[in-house]
Design an enzyme around this catalytic site. Structure first.
Site, PDB file in Angstrom:
ATOM      1  N   HIS A   1      -9.007   1.741   5.026  1.00  0.00           N
ATOM      2  CA  HIS A   1      -7.639   1.846   5.750  1.00  0.00           C
ATOM      3  C   HIS A   1      -8.084   2.913   7.065  1.00  0.00           C
ATOM      4  O   HIS A   1      -8.776   3.634   6.959  1.00  0.00           O
ATOM      5  CB  HIS A   1      -6.540   2.176   4.729  1.00  0.00           C
ATOM      6  CG  HIS A   1      -5.384   2.148   5.150  1.00  0.00           C
ATOM      7  ND1 HIS A   1      -4.753   3.339   6.251  1.00  0.00           N
ATOM      8  CD2 HIS A   1      -4.430   1.205   5.120  1.00  0.00           C
ATOM      9  CE1 HIS A   1      -3.693   2.643   6.683  1.00  0.00           C
ATOM     10  NE2 HIS A   1      -3.375   1.543   5.907  1.00  0.00           N
TER      11      HIS A   1
ATOM     12  N   ASN B   1       0.807  -1.251  -0.203  1.00  0.00           N
ATOM     13  CA  ASN B   1      -0.181   0.018  -0.055  1.00  0.00           C
ATOM     14  C   ASN B   1       0.917   1.134  -0.117  1.00  0.00           C
ATOM     15  O   ASN B   1       1.345   1.549   0.956  1.00  0.00           O
ATOM     16  CB  ASN B   1      -0.904   0.080   1.322  1.00  0.00           C
ATOM     17  CG  ASN B   1      -1.708   1.397   1.256  1.00  0.00           C
ATOM     18  OD1 ASN B   1      -1.768   1.993   0.441  1.00  0.00           O
ATOM     19  ND2 ASN B   1      -2.214   1.607   2.748  1.00  0.00           N
ATOM     20  N   TRP B   2       1.012   1.687  -1.317  1.00  0.00           N
ATOM     21  CA  TRP B   2       1.921   3.248  -1.202  1.00  0.00           C
ATOM     22  C   TRP B   2       1.548   4.052  -0.715  1.00  0.00           C
ATOM     23  O   TRP B   2       2.346   5.067  -0.585  1.00  0.00           O
ATOM     24  CB  TRP B   2       2.249   3.285  -2.881  1.00  0.00           C
ATOM     25  CG  TRP B   2       3.094   2.344  -3.513  1.00  0.00           C
ATOM     26  CD1 TRP B   2       3.523   0.974  -2.884  1.00  0.00           C
ATOM     27  CD2 TRP B   2       3.673   2.251  -4.820  1.00  0.00           C
ATOM     28  NE1 TRP B   2       4.445   0.547  -3.662  1.00  0.00           N
ATOM     29  CE2 TRP B   2       4.574   1.154  -5.063  1.00  0.00           C
ATOM     30  CE3 TRP B   2       3.387   3.053  -5.801  1.00  0.00           C
ATOM     31  CZ2 TRP B   2       5.035   0.904  -6.248  1.00  0.00           C
ATOM     32  CZ3 TRP B   2       4.086   2.872  -7.022  1.00  0.00           C
ATOM     33  CH2 TRP B   2       4.923   1.628  -7.214  1.00  0.00           C
ATOM     34  N   LYS B   3       0.076   4.020  -0.200  1.00  0.00           N
ATOM     35  CA  LYS B   3      -0.329   5.466   0.290  1.00  0.00           C
ATOM     36  C   LYS B   3      -0.043   6.687  -0.572  1.00  0.00           C
ATOM     37  O   LYS B   3      -0.224   6.580  -1.736  1.00  0.00           O
ATOM     38  CB  LYS B   3       0.275   5.761   1.670  1.00  0.00           C
ATOM     39  CG  LYS B   3       0.169   4.476   2.616  1.00  0.00           C
ATOM     40  CD  LYS B   3       0.332   4.461   4.099  1.00  0.00           C
ATOM     41  CE  LYS B   3       0.127   3.184   4.691  1.00  0.00           C
ATOM     42  NZ  LYS B   3       0.235   3.359   6.327  1.00  0.00           N
TER      43      LYS B   3
ATOM     44  N   GLU C   1      -5.041  -4.684  10.698  1.00  0.00           N
ATOM     45  CA  GLU C   1      -3.814  -3.552  11.002  1.00  0.00           C
ATOM     46  C   GLU C   1      -4.515  -2.788  12.193  1.00  0.00           C
ATOM     47  O   GLU C   1      -4.948  -2.064  12.034  1.00  0.00           O
ATOM     48  CB  GLU C   1      -4.021  -2.545   9.537  1.00  0.00           C
ATOM     49  CG  GLU C   1      -3.686  -2.993   8.491  1.00  0.00           C
ATOM     50  CD  GLU C   1      -3.302  -2.130   7.520  1.00  0.00           C
ATOM     51  OE1 GLU C   1      -2.214  -2.594   6.663  1.00  0.00           O
ATOM     52  OE2 GLU C   1      -3.685  -0.994   7.078  1.00  0.00           O
TER      53      GLU C   1
ATOM     54  N   GLY D   1       2.985   2.555  10.677  1.00  0.00           N
ATOM     55  CA  GLY D   1       3.776   3.364  10.502  1.00  0.00           C
ATOM     56  C   GLY D   1       4.562   3.869  11.522  1.00  0.00           C
ATOM     57  O   GLY D   1       5.237   4.855  11.628  1.00  0.00           O
TER      58      GLY D   1
ATOM     59  N   GLU E   1      -6.302   4.941   7.881  1.00  0.00           N
ATOM     60  CA  GLU E   1      -5.835   6.466   7.521  1.00  0.00           C
ATOM     61  C   GLU E   1      -7.451   6.979   7.141  1.00  0.00           C
ATOM     62  O   GLU E   1      -7.439   8.277   7.299  1.00  0.00           O
ATOM     63  CB  GLU E   1      -4.723   6.667   6.755  1.00  0.00           C
ATOM     64  CG  GLU E   1      -3.620   6.425   7.599  1.00  0.00           C
ATOM     65  CD  GLU E   1      -2.324   5.727   6.526  1.00  0.00           C
ATOM     66  OE1 GLU E   1      -2.564   5.649   5.467  1.00  0.00           O
ATOM     67  OE2 GLU E   1      -1.481   5.037   7.314  1.00  0.00           O
TER      68      GLU E   1
ATOM     69  N   GLY F   1       2.956  -1.178   4.259  1.00  0.00           N
ATOM     70  CA  GLY F   1       3.135   0.187   3.849  1.00  0.00           C
ATOM     71  C   GLY F   1       4.824   0.536   3.378  1.00  0.00           C
ATOM     72  O   GLY F   1       4.840   0.460   2.274  1.00  0.00           O
ATOM     73  N   GLY F   2       5.287   1.269   4.602  1.00  0.00           N
ATOM     74  CA  GLY F   2       6.648   1.671   4.261  1.00  0.00           C
ATOM     75  C   GLY F   2       7.389   0.832   3.367  1.00  0.00           C
ATOM     76  O   GLY F   2       8.190   1.233   2.650  1.00  0.00           O
TER      77      GLY F   2
ATOM     78  N   SER G   1       3.786  -2.189  10.230  1.00  0.00           N
ATOM     79  CA  SER G   1       5.368  -2.272  10.304  1.00  0.00           C
ATOM     80  C   SER G   1       5.702  -3.448   9.954  1.00  0.00           C
ATOM     81  O   SER G   1       6.936  -4.106  10.776  1.00  0.00           O
ATOM     82  CB  SER G   1       5.707  -1.828  11.664  1.00  0.00           C
ATOM     83  OG  SER G   1       5.312  -0.231  12.027  1.00  0.00           O
TER      84      SER G   1
HETATM   85  P1  13P Z   1       3.382   0.340   7.439  1.00  0.00           P
HETATM   86  O1  13P Z   1       3.821  -1.062   6.958  1.00  0.00           O
HETATM   87  O2  13P Z   1       4.158   1.800   6.950  1.00  0.00           O
HETATM   88  O3  13P Z   1       3.326   0.424   8.950  1.00  0.00           O
HETATM   89  O4  13P Z   1       1.792   0.725   6.972  1.00  0.00           O
HETATM   90  C1  13P Z   1       1.017  -0.370   7.124  1.00  0.00           C
HETATM   91  C2  13P Z   1      -0.378  -0.322   6.342  1.00  0.00           C
HETATM   92  O5  13P Z   1      -0.813   0.944   6.673  1.00  0.00           O
HETATM   93  C3  13P Z   1      -0.673  -0.824   5.273  1.00  0.00           C
HETATM   94  O6  13P Z   1      -1.864  -0.565   4.716  1.00  0.00           O
END
Ligand code: 13P
Length: 255
Positions: free
Chosen positions: A98, A13-15, A170, A176, A100, A237-238, A216
């Site tokens: 998500h 998930n590149w956000k 999640e 993050g 966020e 994510g990251g 994470s």
């Molecule tokens: P991180 O892997 O950066 O913690 O993000 C997880 C996430 O929100 C994937 O949707």
């Protein structure tokens, strides 16, 4: 993972990261690194990156996803994107609900459900996110909340449509932050999600649904997390923004 009964899926998930040209470059870098994966590999990218990403991934085992979808087919919804638009652009998956989006953009369990239905009715695969905040965990609401969010998201989703559903557990406190849930916490959370699906659709059906862990997850902890029976993959994510890190997670899921 329990690969004999359900699919292992590693999704990035590149956000809000990467321009179209950067998306193309990153996918070109990833392609050879994940070519031998024994799991499904998905990259969910910003809307504007979709054409470049679809083109870059063509002929490879990387599938492209979006990060949201509107629940109406068309109309006066400025700034929104419909499921048919995504489908025609070559998108196969879409992230829905998500944390966020729930935290910053007013997403509710009801809109998560409507978006899921729109995606599934259009033939997209839905990656539906659920997860508790730290406060909810500390108050002891994790199980209740995960089951509630899961059931709400799946309201009116048929057994047949459930085949195109992935749930991503999640924990909000692990996203993050560099704080990963322990493998046992991830397994337990995913287990609560599966139990909710079992209550709604039966245990046999629940056994076949892919439940990912996200928060994470990285090259260093993927092995331990994916070794758990209820962890059928990851939503990353990251670490999905770096070809080498992401490919190591894919390799961990391919064992
Ligand atoms: P991180 O892997 O950066 O913690 O993000 C997880 C996430 O929100 C994937 O949707």
């Amino acid at each position: 993972m329990k690969k004999e009964v359900r699919k292992a899926v590693i999704a990035g998930n590149w956000k809000m990261n990467k321009t179209p040209s950067q998306a193309k470059a990153l996918i070109e870098e990833m392609k050879p690194l994940v070519a031998n994966a024994d799991c499904d590999v998905v990259l969910c990218v910003p809307f504007i990156d979709i054409p470049a990403a679809v083109q870059a991934a063509e002929g490879s085992n990387i599938k492209i996803g979006a990060e949201n979808v509107h629940f109406k087919a068309s109309g006066a919804y400025t700034g929104e994107v419909s499921a048919d638009m995504l489908k025609e652009a070559g998108v196969e998956y879409v992230v829905i609900g998500h944390s966020e989006r729930r935290t910053y953009f007013g997403e509710t369990d009801q809109t998560v459900n409507l978006r899921s239905l729109a995606a599934l009715n259009a033939g997209l695969k839905a990656i539906i996110c659920v997860g508790e905040t730290l406060e909810q965990r500390e108050l002891g609401y994790t199980e209740t909340l995960l089951k509630f969010q899961t059931k709400m998201a799946l309201t009116n989703v048929t057994k047949e449509q459930l085949k195109n559903v992935i749930i991503a557990y999640e924990p909000v406190w692990a996203i993050g932050t560099g704080v990963t849930a322990t493998a046992d916490q991830a397994d337990e959370g995913n287990g609560f999600v599966r139990a909710a699906i079992a209550e709604a659709y039966g245990a046999d059906v629940a056994e076949t649904v892919t439940v990912q862990y996200g928060g994470s997850m990285n090259a260093g902890n993927a092995d331990e997390l994916l070794a758990k029976v209820n962890v059928d993959g990851g939503l990353i994510g990251g670490a999905s923004l770096k070809a080498e890190d992401f490919s190591k997670i894919v390799a961990a899921a391919s064992k």
